[in-house]
Design a protein around this motif. Sequence first.
Motif, mmCIF file in Angstrom:
data_model
loop_
_atom_site.group_PDB
_atom_site.id
_atom_site.type_symbol
_atom_site.label_atom_id
_atom_site.label_comp_id
_atom_site.label_asym_id
_atom_site.label_seq_id
_atom_site.Cartn_x
_atom_site.Cartn_y
_atom_site.Cartn_z
ATOM 1 N N HIS A 57 0.833 -1.202 0.000
ATOM 2 C CA HIS A 57 0.000 0.000 0.000
ATOM 3 C C HIS A 57 0.871 1.257 0.000
ATOM 4 O O HIS A 57 0.515 2.262 -0.627
ATOM 5 N N ALA A 58 1.994 1.201 0.702
ATOM 6 C CA ALA A 58 2.917 2.346 0.683
ATOM 7 C C ALA A 58 3.442 2.567 -0.725
ATOM 8 O O ALA A 58 3.541 3.717 -1.193
ATOM 9 N N GLU A 59 3.772 1.492 -1.405
ATOM 10 C CA GLU A 59 4.260 1.599 -2.789
ATOM 11 C C GLU A 59 3.178 2.170 -3.694
ATOM 12 O O GLU A 59 3.462 3.012 -4.561
ATOM 13 N N ILE A 67 9.854 4.461 -0.504
ATOM 14 C CA ILE A 67 9.357 5.839 -0.555
ATOM 15 C C ILE A 67 10.456 6.744 -1.114
ATOM 16 O O ILE A 67 11.582 6.722 -0.615
ATOM 17 N N PRO A 68 10.168 7.542 -2.137
ATOM 18 C CA PRO A 68 11.180 8.478 -2.649
ATOM 19 C C PRO A 68 11.681 9.398 -1.532
ATOM 20 O O PRO A 68 10.896 9.897 -0.728
ATOM 21 N N ARG A 69 12.984 9.624 -1.496
ATOM 22 C CA ARG A 69 13.552 10.442 -0.424
ATOM 23 C C ARG A 69 13.040 11.875 -0.433
ATOM 24 O O ARG A 69 13.029 12.536 0.609
ATOM 25 N N ASP A 70 12.635 12.346 -1.595
ATOM 26 C CA ASP A 70 12.164 13.725 -1.668
ATOM 27 C C ASP A 70 10.693 13.867 -1.286
ATOM 28 O O ASP A 70 10.097 14.919 -1.462
ATOM 29 N N ARG A 71 10.102 12.779 -0.714
ATOM 30 C CA ARG A 71 8.722 12.857 -0.242
ATOM 31 C C ARG A 71 8.586 12.340 1.186
ATOM 32 O O ARG A 71 7.557 11.783 1.570
#
Length: 253
Positions: free
Chosen positions: A154-156, A184-188
């Motif tokens: 779900h996170a993906e 999770i992308p580091r910029d988010r």
Amino acid sequence: MIDFHCHLDLFPVPSIAADDIERTGAYVLSVTNTPKAFPKTAQLAKGHRRIRTALGLHPQLVHERHTEVGMFMRLLGETAYVGEIGIDGGNDFAQHRSVQMEVFDRILRGCSDVGGRVMSIHSRHASGEVIEALRRHPTAGVAILHWFSGPVSHAELAAGMGAWFSVGLPMLRSRRASTLISCIPRDRILTETDAPFASTTGERYPTTALKDTVSALSRIWGCDIATTQKQLDLNLRALAMKSDGFMSRALVH
């Protein structure tokens, strides 16, 4: 330092916590649990340029306070930030899921109507329902999933839809933290405390816990604390630009 989910108004002495925040130089999103709490909580941020106040209607209170949705909509033009909102499917609140979903959907629709908002979202035991609601309202704004505890899949999915995540120390100490953070992308990603419900052992603002959160995140990312903090600062700056844009569009409308 950044604390993107803190219940400032629920500290034993909120004004002292606000002063602590000012001294530490932290940037804080002060979330509220009901629309009625928003005006007074917003006053706590007066004179504190690093505190922003979010308009909320907590899912655990929705079955008792759903009549405040009208007030929520009237106050929506006063802030670029919304939270704490969402759905809670825990055992104590599952019986109220239908009214929670109805109110969450109404809030998302309202955020869309005013041009979008930055939203701090609760999804405990209801990540699938929250993600589906966000899919139905793609123009509601920027969704930031607070203390996400749903499946990694779900996170993906949420990340693929553009969602952000705010992470705290208890979350980063869990056994699955590395797996979750890696998708999770580091910029988010932003840090949070959820104080005074978590991260704090006393009545004062938990500055040490916030520093420890950055340290824990740096270990998972495999980089030094300075690099981690720089990334978080860049993330907050990008989000602030989005929030300014939401308010500008609302003024145009």
